[in-house]
Scaffold this motif. Sequence first.
Motif, short mmCIF file in Angstrom:
data_model
loop_
_atom_site.label_atom_id
_atom_site.label_comp_id
_atom_site.label_asym_id
_atom_site.label_seq_id
_atom_site.Cartn_x
_atom_site.Cartn_y
_atom_site.Cartn_z
N SER A 703 53.59 16.20 46.84
CA SER A 703 54.71 16.24 47.77
C SER A 703 55.98 15.78 47.08
O SER A 703 55.96 14.98 46.13
CB SER A 703 54.42 15.33 48.97
N ALA A 704 57.10 16.28 47.59
CA ALA A 704 58.39 15.93 47.01
C ALA A 704 58.74 14.47 47.32
O ALA A 704 58.53 13.99 48.44
CB ALA A 704 59.48 16.85 47.55
N ALA A 705 59.28 13.79 46.33
CA ALA A 705 59.78 12.43 46.49
C ALA A 705 61.28 12.44 46.20
O ALA A 705 61.72 13.02 45.20
CB ALA A 705 59.08 11.46 45.54
N THR A 706 62.06 11.85 47.08
CA THR A 706 63.50 11.79 46.87
C THR A 706 63.84 10.68 45.88
O THR A 706 63.51 9.51 46.11
CB THR A 706 64.24 11.53 48.19
N LEU A 707 64.47 11.05 44.78
CA LEU A 707 64.89 10.07 43.77
C LEU A 707 66.25 9.49 44.09
O LEU A 707 66.51 8.31 43.82
CB LEU A 707 64.91 10.72 42.38
N ALA A 708 67.15 10.30 44.65
CA ALA A 708 68.50 9.82 44.95
C ALA A 708 69.20 10.82 45.84
O ALA A 708 68.81 12.00 45.92
CB ALA A 708 69.30 9.62 43.67
N GLN A 709 70.23 10.35 46.53
CA GLN A 709 71.08 11.23 47.31
C GLN A 709 72.51 10.75 47.24
O GLN A 709 72.78 9.54 47.23
CB GLN A 709 70.63 11.29 48.77
N TRP A 710 73.43 11.70 47.14
CA TRP A 710 74.86 11.40 47.08
C TRP A 710 75.56 12.21 48.17
O TRP A 710 75.00 13.17 48.71
CB TRP A 710 75.44 11.77 45.72
N SER A 711 76.80 11.83 48.46
CA SER A 711 77.57 12.54 49.47
C SER A 711 79.03 12.58 49.08
O SER A 711 79.44 12.06 48.02
CB SER A 711 77.43 11.85 50.83
#
Length: 760
Positions: A703-711
Amino acid sequence: MRRSLSSVLCGALLATALVALSAPPSMAAAVPVPGDPLTGSGAVSRTVLTSAQLASGAAPAAPVSNDAFTLPANAAAPAHSFEGTLTLNGVAASGSFTTLKDPYGYASTAALKHLPPFSVQLVQNGSHLVPVARGLQYTGSPYWNLAVGAGRAWTESGDGGQTRASLPFAMIERNANCVHNGVLTFLFTGTSVSNVRYQVVNETCEYFQFDLWGQTTATYAPGGVSGAEAVRAAYATEVSGRLPSKPISALATDHPSAGVDLSAFGGGITPSALSTFGFLFEGVNYVGACPTRQGAYPYCSQMLLPSYSTAKSAFGGLALMRLAQKYGPTIAGELVKDHVTEASGTAWNGVTIDHALDMATGNYSSAGYEVDEAGSTMSSFFLAESYADKMTAALSFPHKASPGSIWTYHTSDTFLATRAMDDALKDRAGSGAEIFAMLRDEVLKPAGVGPDALTTLRTGNSASGAAFGGYGMFWTQDDIAKVAKLLTVDDGVANGAQVLHPGLLDATMQRDPADRGVTTTGSVPFRYNNAFWARDFTSADNAAFTTPFSVPFMSGFGGISVALMPNGSSYYAFSDNNEFAWNSVVVQSNKLAPMASGGGTGSCTAGDLLGNGGFETGTAAPWTASAGVIDNRTSLQPPRTGSWKAWLNGFGTANTETLSQTVSIPAGCADAAFTFWLRIDSAENLANVYDTLTLTATPAGGSAATLAQWSNLDEAGYARKSYPLGAYAGQTVTLKFTGSEDYSLQTSFVIDDAATPAAG
């Protein structure tokens, strides 16, 4: 047309136009300093350093709380503008002095217990008082040099229509690196100035500590400041260019799930010996306070801090990396004797610049851990003020071993290395070139280091002397954080250009397993490479360190540490009780972002596991990308290096774009990491999340794991990002960027120079 000029710039142009239409006429006189103007009423309740006390000729009995020198919360905008020269009168005989620590009896010299000659040109930008000359200034005093920082001016209702001013300053020991921080205050009008009250109640100096205070008359000579407008504008630019700063307590607030123990930061150091500390993480400089014996220092962000041997790294090491970038890395192997004419004896046969920076010349009296550094020869070197005397002492150690074979710590070796590099530079750039000027103009300034840290001690107590190299620089919180950022986050790139040689930088930062430097002597062996220390960490240090890694660091006399973690964070602490405590900070940093090995202790084949990381093939493969994401247009969104980059979104309409690549992580590559440079440019003008970029990692069959998110809220120039992939060792994993925009106002997510390095 994809991402038209109008869609990208219309919001910025409109905002600029509105500012121009609404700005008062006074704005045209100077670029305002962020935070101005002051908006208080001026109703300040003051009982210490009142206008009556500053008008009095009575000598103060003791230092007072630093609160009396601090800009008060309800301060009003200044009623007058100071532009001219402030001179303190009679300082050679005024003031009081109390010794706190003086094992060498310096205070037995009565003339040393007073300020040096003190005259400073100042200009004003809003409420900010800015010295024309910043950093170390040679005064001609037999004992003290001086540095004056930028202060403030404001109005209080009890000052009878006068404007109140406060300035930070530092007394710097002549021919030495100790810094004693002070503050002064006075009242002024357009033509006159009151008495000046001053006190020095803080230092970063292991061997000489004191309080000094007094009140003296002063002279104000208005006008005569050449280039005043440029000074005002430069200071506004300097302040706006400082790293985002928050108190250390905000680290736990910003990262609540990490479980960070804040007591580690500044911990292990006697509170009375601590000048300040800070922790750089994800572009934020989380800072500690600046305590003094009279409360908080009023100008913590400008407290001047000595380099001592951190200059060996930040001067000697960085200068070599800059020379190698300009002229090739073989310059490190050039012989000291070919560039330093005094080093003509057989003891210097085969000794290279690299050997001297590694403290491995083979010339020493004792191979014991820092025994020579504390001995009589080095004492002569430190006491020597003239170039000839310093050079004689530096060359006086006997030859005992082959170059490169034995580590023996000598500050004099870094002096010789910088002298050799200075001559090597002159050979290539002409006789007018100078090694510290090169470092200042081509490395420190592009990295955003401010003017307080752009001077250095020199022989002969003169601006025309030879730079010491091994000590003698100065820092502020922002300046040392920016040097750390250049090394750990920016990979030697400053202002869009590669200023440090990548190969030498990798070796210096312990990323090159083939070049880890020399091993030091002593009970706890360290690595020493290109004038930087390094300490290895394993699970024996902490169970959370499941993968061994190395932390390069700078170290300075008395209790100065700058640790450069391989996860991109950095920690600095300045103190003066011989306490070098930062191992516990490494543990806390690991909670925020697990350490990836810098390369010294890895177990898989070294190399980059990612393909086409710079996109310079002009096509996506082996990436999979939305149409048009691989882009070579530079007018709106430039690549970090080369001609191509990946540009997601930027339309200002609802859309989603992706960029992905599947990578195989060999078994044993527990230190593999995904690194890349990210630039975010947005026309969004409200503090809400509208457009996002998400990075995920998906193992085969998983399954996909979120490493980071930006905005859009994370708008910034190119910044290096790094995420460990050791958990996927022995597997294939798909790394995927997904960018999404809403229906209006563009946000561009630009990626370049991606890599998945694994250390061998």
